[in-house]
Write a protein that holds these residues in place. Structure first.
Motif, PDB file in Angstrom:
ATOM      1  N   THR A  28       0.731  -1.278   0.052  1.00 17.54           N
ATOM      2  CA  THR A  28       0.088  -0.065   0.066  1.00 17.54           C
ATOM      3  C   THR A  28       0.913   1.152   0.032  1.00 17.54           C
ATOM      4  O   THR A  28       1.058   1.950  -0.943  1.00 17.54           O
ATOM      5  CB  THR A  28      -1.017   0.040   1.229  1.00 17.54           C
ATOM      6  N   ARG A  51       2.778  12.688  15.790  1.00 17.35           N
ATOM      7  CA  ARG A  51       1.089  12.067  15.506  1.00 17.35           C
ATOM      8  C   ARG A  51       0.715  12.258  16.735  1.00 17.35           C
ATOM      9  O   ARG A  51       1.234  11.864  17.864  1.00 17.35           O
ATOM     10  CB  ARG A  51       1.439  10.650  15.255  1.00 17.35           C
ATOM     11  N   ASP A  55      -4.391   8.618  17.904  1.00 18.31           N
ATOM     12  CA  ASP A  55      -4.659   8.035  16.647  1.00 18.31           C
ATOM     13  C   ASP A  55      -3.785   6.716  16.585  1.00 18.31           C
ATOM     14  O   ASP A  55      -2.650   6.615  16.630  1.00 18.31           O
ATOM     15  CB  ASP A  55      -3.988   8.824  15.509  1.00 18.31           C
ATOM     16  N   ILE A  58      -1.674   0.603  13.293  1.00 13.28           N
ATOM     17  CA  ILE A  58      -2.183  -0.817  12.815  1.00 13.28           C
ATOM     18  C   ILE A  58      -0.905  -1.699  13.156  1.00 13.28           C
ATOM     19  O   ILE A  58       0.276  -1.485  12.903  1.00 13.28           O
ATOM     20  CB  ILE A  58      -2.176  -0.737  11.078  1.00 13.28           C
ATOM     21  N   HIS A  60       1.160  -5.063  12.139  1.00 14.13           N
ATOM     22  CA  HIS A  60       1.457  -5.953  11.047  1.00 14.13           C
ATOM     23  C   HIS A  60       1.731  -7.236  11.368  1.00 14.13           C
ATOM     24  O   HIS A  60       2.709  -7.583  12.210  1.00 14.13           O
ATOM     25  CB  HIS A  60       2.408  -5.315  10.033  1.00 14.13           C
ATOM     26  N   SER A 110      -9.711  -2.234  21.048  1.00 10.08           N
ATOM     27  CA  SER A 110      -9.722  -3.177  19.693  1.00 10.08           C
ATOM     28  C   SER A 110      -8.184  -2.707  19.252  1.00 10.08           C
ATOM     29  O   SER A 110      -7.606  -1.679  19.597  1.00 10.08           O
ATOM     30  CB  SER A 110     -10.821  -2.638  18.966  1.00 10.08           C
ATOM     31  N   ARG A 114      -3.067  -6.374  10.187  1.00  8.33           N
ATOM     32  CA  ARG A 114      -3.249  -6.768   8.725  1.00  8.33           C
ATOM     33  C   ARG A 114      -2.002  -7.180   8.398  1.00  8.33           C
ATOM     34  O   ARG A 114      -0.963  -7.322   9.109  1.00  8.33           O
ATOM     35  CB  ARG A 114      -3.400  -5.411   7.860  1.00  8.33           C
ATOM     36  N   PRO A 135       2.399   2.923  11.299  1.00  8.64           N
ATOM     37  CA  PRO A 135       1.444   4.000  10.678  1.00  8.64           C
ATOM     38  C   PRO A 135       2.259   3.977   9.392  1.00  8.64           C
ATOM     39  O   PRO A 135       3.439   3.535   9.229  1.00  8.64           O
ATOM     40  CB  PRO A 135       1.601   5.005  11.479  1.00  8.64           C
ATOM     41  N   SER A 136       1.649   4.933   8.283  1.00 14.44           N
ATOM     42  CA  SER A 136       2.166   5.288   7.123  1.00 14.44           C
ATOM     43  C   SER A 136       3.681   6.322   7.483  1.00 14.44           C
ATOM     44  O   SER A 136       3.535   6.882   8.724  1.00 14.44           O
ATOM     45  CB  SER A 136       1.299   6.111   6.371  1.00 14.44           C
ATOM     46  N   GLU A 173      -3.565   3.618   1.106  1.00 15.12           N
ATOM     47  CA  GLU A 173      -3.364   2.758   2.370  1.00 15.12           C
ATOM     48  C   GLU A 173      -4.561   1.711   2.381  1.00 15.12           C
ATOM     49  O   GLU A 173      -5.637   1.504   1.363  1.00 15.12           O
ATOM     50  CB  GLU A 173      -3.727   3.481   3.614  1.00 15.12           C
ATOM     51  N   SER A 174      -4.794   0.740   3.433  1.00 19.23           N
ATOM     52  CA  SER A 174      -5.389  -0.310   3.469  1.00 19.23           C
ATOM     53  C   SER A 174      -6.701   0.271   3.828  1.00 19.23           C
ATOM     54  O   SER A 174      -6.852   1.224   4.325  1.00 19.23           O
ATOM     55  CB  SER A 174      -4.721  -1.490   4.425  1.00 19.23           C
ATOM     56  N   ARG A 188     -12.190   3.549   6.919  1.00 21.14           N
ATOM     57  CA  ARG A 188     -11.268   4.195   6.072  1.00 21.14           C
ATOM     58  C   ARG A 188     -11.559   3.198   4.808  1.00 21.14           C
ATOM     59  O   ARG A 188     -11.063   2.126   4.504  1.00 21.14           O
ATOM     60  CB  ARG A 188      -9.899   4.359   6.277  1.00 21.14           C
ATOM     61  N   PRO A 219      -9.071   8.118  14.068  1.00 24.74           N
ATOM     62  CA  PRO A 219      -8.544   9.331  13.448  1.00 24.74           C
ATOM     63  C   PRO A 219      -8.199   9.612  12.010  1.00 24.74           C
ATOM     64  O   PRO A 219      -7.895  10.657  11.605  1.00 24.74           O
ATOM     65  CB  PRO A 219      -7.585   9.726  14.545  1.00 24.74           C
ATOM     66  N   GLY A 220      -8.025   8.361  11.490  1.00 27.96           N
ATOM     67  CA  GLY A 220      -7.893   8.526   9.927  1.00 27.96           C
ATOM     68  C   GLY A 220      -9.334   9.386   9.311  1.00 27.96           C
ATOM     69  O   GLY A 220      -9.043   9.734   8.239  1.00 27.96           O
TER      70      GLY A 220
HETATM   71  O1  TXA Z   1      -2.015   0.752   4.202  1.00 27.09           O
HETATM   72  C1  TXA Z   1      -1.755   0.800   5.464  1.00 27.09           C
HETATM   73  O2  TXA Z   1      -2.677   0.726   6.090  1.00 27.09           O
HETATM   74  C2  TXA Z   1      -0.600   1.634   5.902  1.00 27.09           C
HETATM   75  C3  TXA Z   1       0.519   0.476   5.977  1.00 27.09           C
HETATM   76  C4  TXA Z   1       1.818   0.945   6.372  1.00 27.09           C
HETATM   77  O3  TXA Z   1      -0.057  -0.595   6.295  1.00 27.09           O
HETATM   78  N1  TXA Z   1      -0.847   2.051   7.104  1.00 27.09           N
HETATM   79  C5  TXA Z   1      -1.353   3.127   7.667  1.00 27.09           C
HETATM   80  O4  TXA Z   1      -1.560   3.439   8.944  1.00 27.09           O
HETATM   81  O5  TXA Z   1      -1.966   3.611   6.840  1.00 27.09           O
HETATM   82  P1  TXA Z   1      -1.910   4.687   9.370  1.00 27.09           P
HETATM   83  O6  TXA Z   1      -1.643   4.869  11.075  1.00 27.09           O
HETATM   84  O7  TXA Z   1      -1.356   5.831   8.673  1.00 27.09           O
HETATM   85  O8  TXA Z   1      -3.677   4.632   9.555  1.00 27.09           O
HETATM   86  C6  TXA Z   1      -4.101   3.718  10.289  1.00 27.09           C
HETATM   87  C7  TXA Z   1      -5.750   4.066  10.320  1.00 27.09           C
HETATM   88  C8  TXA Z   1      -5.877   5.292  11.248  1.00 27.09           C
HETATM   89  O9  TXA Z   1      -6.903   5.775  10.413  1.00 27.09           O
HETATM   90  C9  TXA Z   1      -6.395   4.639  12.612  1.00 27.09           C
HETATM   91  O10 TXA Z   1      -6.967   5.621  13.084  1.00 27.09           O
HETATM   92  C10 TXA Z   1      -7.144   3.289  12.101  1.00 27.09           C
HETATM   93  O11 TXA Z   1      -6.154   2.818  10.914  1.00 27.09           O
HETATM   94  N2  TXA Z   1      -7.000   2.501  13.208  1.00 27.09           N
HETATM   95  C11 TXA Z   1      -5.981   1.593  13.831  1.00 27.09           C
HETATM   96  N3  TXA Z   1      -6.361   0.924  14.641  1.00 27.09           N
HETATM   97  C12 TXA Z   1      -7.770   1.234  14.815  1.00 27.09           C
HETATM   98  C13 TXA Z   1      -8.611   0.796  15.916  1.00 27.09           C
HETATM   99  N4  TXA Z   1      -8.233  -0.082  16.705  1.00 27.09           N
HETATM  100  N5  TXA Z   1      -9.950   1.111  15.778  1.00 27.09           N
HETATM  101  C14 TXA Z   1     -10.184   2.159  14.714  1.00 27.09           C
HETATM  102  N6  TXA Z   1      -9.512   2.552  13.944  1.00 27.09           N
HETATM  103  C15 TXA Z   1      -7.826   2.158  13.981  1.00 27.09           C
END
Ligand code: TXA
Ligand code: MG
Length: 320
Positions: A28, A51, A55, A58, A60, A110, A114, A135-136, A173-174, A188, A219-220
């Protein structure tokens, strides 16, 4: 000293084992990785990205056993989704176990997990011997990186190592899918389309915009995200073009260039996958072009188009 860009997976795994920060490629975008079981390591991620701690990150994994270690239960629908879409651009939000530090999940009950569809990323996780929170690999609120050089440009001084896995194939992103409640909810839109999910598990809800006054569960959803420094506005052909140096980001519309200082067509043939893969690189390029304004035409709101439009809307939200 700036982080070196390397293809040495073991060197990056060693950084993660000792609690450091290693950027790595996924299908991604590039992630900024650290041990998902070490609060101090996770804290370094938040500091490097600037950050906010509300927020969540994720986590991995490289195999199914690692998921079992992170969550209290795997509902049948999650089993089906993992079998169908993993490895791939789908993050599943599941009830978490206590081994995951509060900082990783921002104190939520939670955790998002991924399995990336990138062999080098899974090799990194296996060698580290740990699930990897990532995160990204960009500064908070800015455009996500899709090459090792993008990471070096923004975070090179703040992290330990950058593992070069080539340009990211998907480029967005995913998809984040919340399975912690009674019905699946897309938090998202991303690299796994809603249509593909619904084909396998039936209707899913979406909640990518917050009602005002509601505390941010993902917060995404923050409106200002994925933003270039240059103001960006959504625009449709035929609408007026303001004075000044204006750039165009468009889709299947190469003939529109006239009157713009510069223009990028994300896919001349109308291929949404190609457009997704090029989106963040194009935003960076336009951002470097010394423009007063970027106008972006929305793409069709279907398939990957939902995720592309989502990122364009958020980039535009910053400018208003
Ligand atoms: O593709 C992707 O998802 C990339 C690659 C590196 O894996 N990662 C990514 O991470 O985009 P980040 O931190 O930029 O975005 C993660 C999103 C955020 O919007 C965050 O709020 C949401 O996932 N998220 C993570 N854990 C969560 C949870 N327990 N509950 C709700 N939302 C969550
Ligand atoms: Mg991000």
């Amino acid at each position: 000293m700036p982080a070196c860009i390397t293809t040495d997976v073991e060197a990056a795994a060693a950084v993660i084992r000792r609690g450091g920060l290693a950027a790595f490629a996924t299908e991604t975008v590039y992630g900024l990785g650290a041990s998902a079981l070490d609060a101090a390591a996770a804290a370094r991620i938040f500091a490097a990205k600037q950050r906010p701690a509300f927020d969540p990150l994720i986590v991995h994994v490289a195999d199914r056993d690692q998921v079992t270690d992170l969550v209290t239960s795997i509902p049948p629908v999650a089993e089906i989704l993992m079998r169908t879409f993993w490895p791939g651009p789908l993050t599943l939000v599941l009830p978490r176990r206590g081994v995951v530090p509060d900082l990783v999940t921002s104190g939520l009950g939670s955790v998002g997990v991924r399995m990336p569809d990138h062999a080098q990323a899974r090799e990194l996780i296996r060698r580290a011997g740990l699930p990897v929170a990532a995160p990204s690999a960009n500064l908070f609120g800015q455009v996500s990186p899709t090459t090792a050089q993008h990471v070096a440009d923004q975070l090179g001084e703040r992290i330990d190592i950058i593992l070069d896995g080539g340009p990211c194939r998907v480029g967005l992103e995913s998809t984040v899918l919340d399975l912690s409640g009674p019905t699946p909810v897309v938090l998202r839109p991303g690299g796994t389309t809603q249509e593909a999910l619904e084909e396998v598990i039936g209707p899913v809800a979406t909640r990518t915009h917050l009602a005002s006054g509601v505390a941010a569960p993902a917060p995404g959803m923050l409106d200002r995200h994925y933003s270039p420094a240059t103001p960006l506005r959504l625009w449709r052909p035929g609408e007026g073009v303001p004075e000044g140096r204006v750039g165009l980001l468009t889709f299947r519309a190469a003939g529109l260039r006239a009157g713009f200082a510069t223009a990028i067509d994300l896919s001349a043939t109308g291929d949404l996958a190609e457009a997704a893969a090029r989106l963040f690189g194009a935003l960076r390029e336009l951002d470097r072009a010394g423009l007063d304004l970027i106008l972006a035409t929305p793409v069709p709101e279907a398939g990957l188009g939902r995720a592309i439009n989502d990122r364009l809307r958020r980039a535009a939200a910053r400018s208003t």
